[in-house]
Design a protein around this motif. Sequence first.
Motif, mmCIF file in Angstrom:
data_model
loop_
_atom_site.group_PDB
_atom_site.id
_atom_site.type_symbol
_atom_site.label_atom_id
_atom_site.label_comp_id
_atom_site.label_asym_id
_atom_site.label_seq_id
_atom_site.Cartn_x
_atom_site.Cartn_y
_atom_site.Cartn_z
ATOM 1 N N GLY A 46 0.829 -1.220 0.000
ATOM 2 C CA GLY A 46 0.000 0.000 0.000
ATOM 3 C C GLY A 46 0.854 1.256 0.000
ATOM 4 O O GLY A 46 1.867 1.326 0.704
ATOM 5 N N ARG A 47 0.495 2.228 -0.844
ATOM 6 C CA ARG A 47 1.257 3.477 -0.910
ATOM 7 C C ARG A 47 0.350 4.713 -0.851
ATOM 8 O O ARG A 47 0.742 5.760 -0.411
ATOM 9 C CB ARG A 47 2.076 3.548 -2.212
ATOM 10 C CG ARG A 47 3.257 2.585 -2.279
ATOM 11 C CD ARG A 47 4.313 2.887 -1.227
ATOM 12 N NE ARG A 47 5.392 1.897 -1.249
ATOM 13 C CZ ARG A 47 5.394 0.779 -0.519
ATOM 14 N NH1 ARG A 47 4.384 0.513 0.295
ATOM 15 N NH2 ARG A 47 6.416 -0.062 -0.581
ATOM 16 N N ARG A 48 -0.871 4.561 -1.356
ATOM 17 C CA ARG A 48 -1.799 5.695 -1.382
ATOM 18 C C ARG A 48 -2.999 5.372 -0.487
ATOM 19 O O ARG A 48 -3.671 4.369 -0.680
ATOM 20 C CB ARG A 48 -2.284 5.952 -2.816
ATOM 21 C CG ARG A 48 -1.207 6.542 -3.679
ATOM 22 C CD ARG A 48 -1.436 6.352 -5.176
ATOM 23 N NE ARG A 48 -0.132 6.407 -5.837
ATOM 24 C CZ ARG A 48 0.540 7.540 -6.009
ATOM 25 N NH1 ARG A 48 0.025 8.676 -5.635
ATOM 26 N NH2 ARG A 48 1.736 7.509 -6.586
ATOM 27 N N GLY A 69 4.405 10.050 11.133
ATOM 28 C CA GLY A 69 5.327 8.993 10.716
ATOM 29 C C GLY A 69 4.884 8.366 9.402
ATOM 30 O O GLY A 69 5.689 8.157 8.489
ATOM 31 N N LEU A 70 3.612 8.097 9.295
ATOM 32 C CA LEU A 70 3.036 7.511 8.085
ATOM 33 C C LEU A 70 3.241 8.418 6.884
ATOM 34 O O LEU A 70 3.659 7.975 5.804
ATOM 35 C CB LEU A 70 1.526 7.349 8.259
ATOM 36 C CG LEU A 70 0.980 6.027 8.745
ATOM 37 C CD1 LEU A 70 -0.525 6.149 8.914
ATOM 38 C CD2 LEU A 70 1.314 4.923 7.737
ATOM 39 N N THR A 71 2.905 9.693 7.084
ATOM 40 C CA THR A 71 3.019 10.670 5.997
ATOM 41 C C THR A 71 4.439 10.715 5.452
ATOM 42 O O THR A 71 4.665 10.607 4.238
ATOM 43 C CB THR A 71 2.612 12.068 6.521
ATOM 44 O OG1 THR A 71 1.257 12.008 6.960
ATOM 45 C CG2 THR A 71 2.743 13.128 5.436
ATOM 46 N N GLN A 72 5.417 10.826 6.365
ATOM 47 C CA GLN A 72 6.809 10.923 5.918
ATOM 48 C C GLN A 72 7.270 9.630 5.248
ATOM 49 O O GLN A 72 7.931 9.662 4.208
ATOM 50 C CB GLN A 72 7.699 11.274 7.115
ATOM 51 C CG GLN A 72 7.349 12.658 7.683
ATOM 52 C CD GLN A 72 8.353 13.180 8.675
ATOM 53 O OE1 GLN A 72 8.910 12.414 9.456
ATOM 54 N NE2 GLN A 72 8.595 14.489 8.670
ATOM 55 N N ARG A 76 8.309 9.288 1.209
ATOM 56 C CA ARG A 76 9.627 8.768 0.801
ATOM 57 C C ARG A 76 9.497 7.736 -0.307
ATOM 58 O O ARG A 76 10.382 7.543 -1.114
ATOM 59 C CB ARG A 76 10.355 8.138 2.002
ATOM 60 C CG ARG A 76 11.155 9.125 2.839
ATOM 61 C CD ARG A 76 12.156 8.421 3.742
ATOM 62 N NE ARG A 76 11.556 7.495 4.706
ATOM 63 C CZ ARG A 76 11.099 7.854 5.899
ATOM 64 N NH1 ARG A 76 11.183 9.115 6.308
ATOM 65 N NH2 ARG A 76 10.573 6.968 6.717
ATOM 66 N N GLU A 77 8.355 7.064 -0.319
ATOM 67 C CA GLU A 77 8.146 6.004 -1.316
ATOM 68 C C GLU A 77 7.169 6.466 -2.404
ATOM 69 O O GLU A 77 6.484 5.637 -3.020
ATOM 70 C CB GLU A 77 7.579 4.762 -0.614
ATOM 71 C CG GLU A 77 8.276 4.444 0.695
ATOM 72 C CD GLU A 77 8.819 3.035 0.728
ATOM 73 O OE1 GLU A 77 8.807 2.357 -0.321
ATOM 74 O OE2 GLU A 77 9.249 2.605 1.804
ATOM 75 N N GLN A 78 7.101 7.746 -2.628
ATOM 76 C CA GLN A 78 6.211 8.324 -3.632
ATOM 77 C C GLN A 78 4.729 7.999 -3.377
ATOM 78 O O GLN A 78 3.915 7.992 -4.301
ATOM 79 C CB GLN A 78 6.601 7.889 -5.062
ATOM 80 C CG GLN A 78 7.735 8.705 -5.668
ATOM 81 C CD GLN A 78 9.072 8.397 -5.000
ATOM 82 O OE1 GLN A 78 9.432 7.241 -4.852
ATOM 83 N NE2 GLN A 78 9.767 9.438 -4.568
ATOM 84 N N PRO C 117 14.178 12.629 12.402
ATOM 85 C CA PRO C 117 14.248 11.687 11.294
ATOM 86 C C PRO C 117 13.212 10.555 11.361
ATOM 87 O O PRO C 117 12.521 10.276 10.395
ATOM 88 C CB PRO C 117 15.670 11.125 11.391
ATOM 89 C CG PRO C 117 16.097 11.344 12.809
ATOM 90 C CD PRO C 117 15.349 12.520 13.310
ATOM 91 N N GLN C 118 13.081 9.945 12.538
ATOM 92 C CA GLN C 118 12.187 8.774 12.581
ATOM 93 C C GLN C 118 11.029 8.970 13.569
ATOM 94 O O GLN C 118 10.123 9.724 13.273
ATOM 95 C CB GLN C 118 12.995 7.523 12.953
ATOM 96 C CG GLN C 118 13.593 6.823 11.730
ATOM 97 C CD GLN C 118 12.523 6.057 10.938
ATOM 98 O OE1 GLN C 118 11.471 5.724 11.447
ATOM 99 N NE2 GLN C 118 12.809 5.793 9.669
ATOM 100 N N ALA C 119 11.147 8.316 14.705
ATOM 101 C CA ALA C 119 10.095 8.443 15.720
ATOM 102 C C ALA C 119 10.013 9.906 16.163
ATOM 103 O O ALA C 119 11.028 10.563 16.334
ATOM 104 C CB ALA C 119 10.417 7.556 16.912
#
Lengths: 118, 118, 161, 161
Positions: A46-48, A69-72, A76-78, C117-119
Amino acid sequence: MKPFELLEGQPAGGDRYIGLTLKGYLDAHTVTEFESHMDRSIEQGGRRYLLDVSELSYISSAGIGALMGLTQRLRREQGELVLLRPNEKVFKILEKLGFTKIFRLAWTREEGERMLGV
Amino acid sequence: MKPFELLEGQPAGGDRYIGLTLKGYLDAHTVTEFESHMDRSIEQGGRRYLLDVSELSYISSAGIGALMGLTQRLRREQGELVLLRPNEKVFKILEKLGFTKIFRLAWTREEGERMLGV
Amino acid sequence: MECTERQIAALDLVCSPRTEVLNLIRNVVTTVSREAGFGPDDTSQIEISVDEACTNVIRHAYTGYPKGADDPGQVALRVQICPMADRMAITVIDQGRRTSCEAFRGIASLEEYIAQPQAHHGLGSYIISRFMDKVEYHSSPETGTVLVMVKYRRSTEETAP
Amino acid sequence: MECTERQIAALDLVCSPRTEVLNLIRNVVTTVSREAGFGPDDTSQIEISVDEACTNVIRHAYTGYPKGADDPGQVALRVQICPMADRMAITVIDQGRRTSCEAFRGIASLEEYIAQPQAHHGLGSYIISRFMDKVEYHSSPETGTVLVMVKYRRSTEETAP
Ligand SMILES: Nc1ncnc2c1ncn2[C@@H]1O[C@H](COP(=O)(O)OP(=O)(O)O)[C@@H](O)[C@H]1O
Ligand SMILES: Nc1ncnc2c1ncn2[C@@H]1O[C@H](COP(=O)(O)OP(=O)(O)O)[C@@H](O)[C@H]1O
């Protein structure tokens, strides 16, 4: 009412994107369930994501952190995460903290799909 | 929302009866206002009352006692008090205590007017 | 309770430091805040601030606290709510692991948060300092860790950006 | 607090003995009751029972208590709420004028209530004994007047007539 519910694929976006519905509250107690669901889903490719949060009654930093966290990770994976129709209370909290400039918010499904580029 | 509101005469029953609307909660705190209003109204000649309690959210023994005193007082003077459309919560409390057999309850304005004999 | 000012009620919640209790605490705080005359926006800001403070106690002060143990008398998260004439004071107390004032401060800005960067960390304290008018943090072996948060009642609901 | 059993939270409300506080007390009790898993009927019965107990303290134990005085530390109505695994215990405590166990009992039946010629009395205690599963009343100069009310959680909401 259940305190927290995560429903997948209704309505589905075909294979163009994954439609999810988040209900109840997303706090330090319920966030782990949300995160592990999303982890599994992303691992499966899943990406979108179009996340309907219209019935999300409350969010704390634990939930905001998870969305962050999810958004970033997805960007990163387009990929992309779009939040659909936050209620007034949740919106105001996100807005006052500045997150409405970071998260992508949509007010209709069509707008959300455009944001996802599908 | 105001905790307690007593509205008179809307809709009015002409001079056949007095229509009242009770909103909010009727407890030891608000009951004095209700009682003094009713006292004044009865002193001015009121005998038949249709009390719309559909927006009454709560009643305690203080409120029940006031309704009981009113009911007995009015009946002694050939008058009557009819409670219109108590909500489920208020009805269940009155019912479990046996007061639905003592108070007159109506579910429509017409039924209430019949009970008042007007 | 530390409510010395004139007031008509004070509440003291003693809870197990488990995330299960957060919803109850939020509901009680919200109830008191509304009843004390705070509008929906202020109430919502008080709600999330108290949640953040309690979440910190559960996550940081009592890390490793066994899930099954249920004796709030021993290992407790305490929330005291004092609605007053012009404000509401909420005190969150724990007897767990103490931290420095500096660590507690969290992030200084949202930019700092995003740059991680992460958490992501430090948002809880940031929320508290953004939404509450006064925040006092002190910790000693005698008192435990005490976080006092105060929010003033505004006549009209207006909120600075 | 008198909650010795395993539980995840206990609440202690210290209030001025004024009728103004009843709505807050009801709202808090209702919140805890729902959160503890009680259905709407049981919650409503707990709500009114606690209201009656508190009203009695305000009206009888603290009769003549000056309206303006606002120091719950001195003249207090205390409500302790202990949600437990299978029940909820609520304790109402006052340091006011004490009464006998008999006087507290109130009416024995609704017929007795109706038969009263003018002002109606005794319904509050009757409500408490009808709606709560266990009621204990004791009063001593040391403890003050303590009313403990317990309601068990039913698996399904059924209520005997
Ligand atoms: N009650 C507490 N006891 C011990 N440490 C705490 C407490 N509250 C906060 N802290 C410390 O303050 C830091 C900042 O907290 P917070 O802003 O909520 O961010 P986060 O919880 O995401 O790390 C925490 O990482 C922790 O080290
Ligand atoms: N906390 C209390 N302190 C002193 N007296 C009390 C208290 N609670 C109840 N009582 C006594 O018990 C009686 C019955 O109370 P109740 O059933 O509520 O009826 P009511 O308040 O209408 O008289 C009261 O009239 C009062 O004398």
